[in-house]
Design an enzyme around this catalytic site. Structure first.
Site, PDB file in Angstrom:
ATOM      1  N   ASP A 136       0.855  -1.178   0.000  1.00  0.00           N
ATOM      2  CA  ASP A 136       0.000   0.000   0.000  1.00  0.00           C
ATOM      3  C   ASP A 136       0.897   1.234   0.000  1.00  0.00           C
ATOM      4  O   ASP A 136       2.101   1.159   0.264  1.00  0.00           O
ATOM      5  CB  ASP A 136      -0.885  -0.029   1.251  1.00  0.00           C
ATOM      6  CG  ASP A 136      -1.689   1.246   1.435  1.00  0.00           C
ATOM      7  OD1 ASP A 136      -2.435   1.609   0.510  1.00  0.00           O
ATOM      8  OD2 ASP A 136      -1.527   1.896   2.479  1.00  0.00           O
TER       9      ASP A 136
ATOM     10  N   ASP B 171      -0.384   5.204   0.860  1.00  0.00           N
ATOM     11  CA  ASP B 171      -0.718   6.155   1.926  1.00  0.00           C
ATOM     12  C   ASP B 171      -0.839   5.454   3.270  1.00  0.00           C
ATOM     13  O   ASP B 171      -1.610   4.509   3.434  1.00  0.00           O
ATOM     14  CB  ASP B 171      -2.031   6.880   1.602  1.00  0.00           C
ATOM     15  CG  ASP B 171      -1.897   7.822   0.420  1.00  0.00           C
ATOM     16  OD1 ASP B 171      -0.839   8.446   0.297  1.00  0.00           O
ATOM     17  OD2 ASP B 171      -2.841   7.914  -0.371  1.00  0.00           O
TER      18      ASP B 171
END
Length: 234
Positions: A8, A10
């Site tokens: 991922d 953010d």
């Protein structure tokens, strides 16, 4: 050794203000240079992801829009398993509902999205879930902590990870995934090793095989050092 890493963006390789961790970038480049394929997986748009891949130094393999789109390499075909239509219809219902309460919903990057709808997190996500449930809207809500997303049912980062693995000629068990949010849960469950960084909520931690002691980019670095010790012990 695990043959690929899906991470991922953010909250995982950035801090809470979305400032990317330089240590995380260096770690990604170490993996790439060692022949480990690194896939960036995010709720962000394809154009955002393309720029990020070029800056970070990956080959452009991405999972975008929370699994609504994916692509193997910059020159690969962009697959769009998601369906934007029910998301837009659900957004109109939500927009009318919150307008009745004097709240305007702000769409994010609508013209650049192929598969989902994202809007500002200026409302309570639980209230959005309530409206979706009460109106029987055929979408799911994803709260990334940075924005609220509406996604077609059955689409997530985990489904995209399975497809990306197939294009790579790998089994998901040969891949590691790292994330921090509820939109990462399926991805952590599908991968051979799923890691949640410390700042992840309880549900995401429960889905992980291991939770780092550090948060954000420092947690990402901790994870790759643990599972790729030969590359980071020099």
């Amino acid at each position: 050794m695990l043959k690929a890493l899906v991470t991922d963006v953010d909250g995982t390789i950035t801090d809470r203000r979305r400032r990317i961790s330089t240590a995380a970038i260096e770690a990604v480049r170490t993996l790439v240079d060692a022949g480990i394929e690194v896939v960036l997986a995010s709720g962000n748009t394809v154009c955002f992801m393309d720029g990020l891949c070029k800056m970070v130094g990956t080959d452009g393999t991405i999972i975008g829009e929370n699994g609504g789109v994916y692509r193997r390499g910059f020159s690969g075909t962009l697959h769009i398993p998601g369906d934007k239509k029910p998301c837009l219809e659900a957004f109109e219902v939500l927009k009318d509902y919150f307008a009745g309460k004097g709240i305007e919903l702000e769409l994010y990057s609508a013209q650049y999205r192929f598969a989902d709808v994202a809007f500002a997190r200026n409302i309570n996500p639980d209230e959005v879930r309530m409206v979706i449930h009460d109106r029987h809207l055929p979408v799911r809500l994803l709260d990334t902590g940075f924005a609220i997303h509406l996604q077609a049912l059955g689409i997530n980062k985990g489904t995209a990870l399975r497809e990306i693995a197939g294009e790579m000629g790998l089994h998901p068990a040969e891949m590691m995934a790292i994330g921090d949010s509820e939109n990462d849960i399926e991805m952590l469950e599908v991968a051979g090793i799923g890691v949640a960084v410390r700042n992840a909520p309880t549900a995401t931690r429960r889905a992980a095989d291991w939770v780092t002691g550090s948060a954000y980019g420092d947690g990402f670095l901790e994870a790759v050092k643990k599972y790729y010790p030969d590359l980071f012990s020099r």
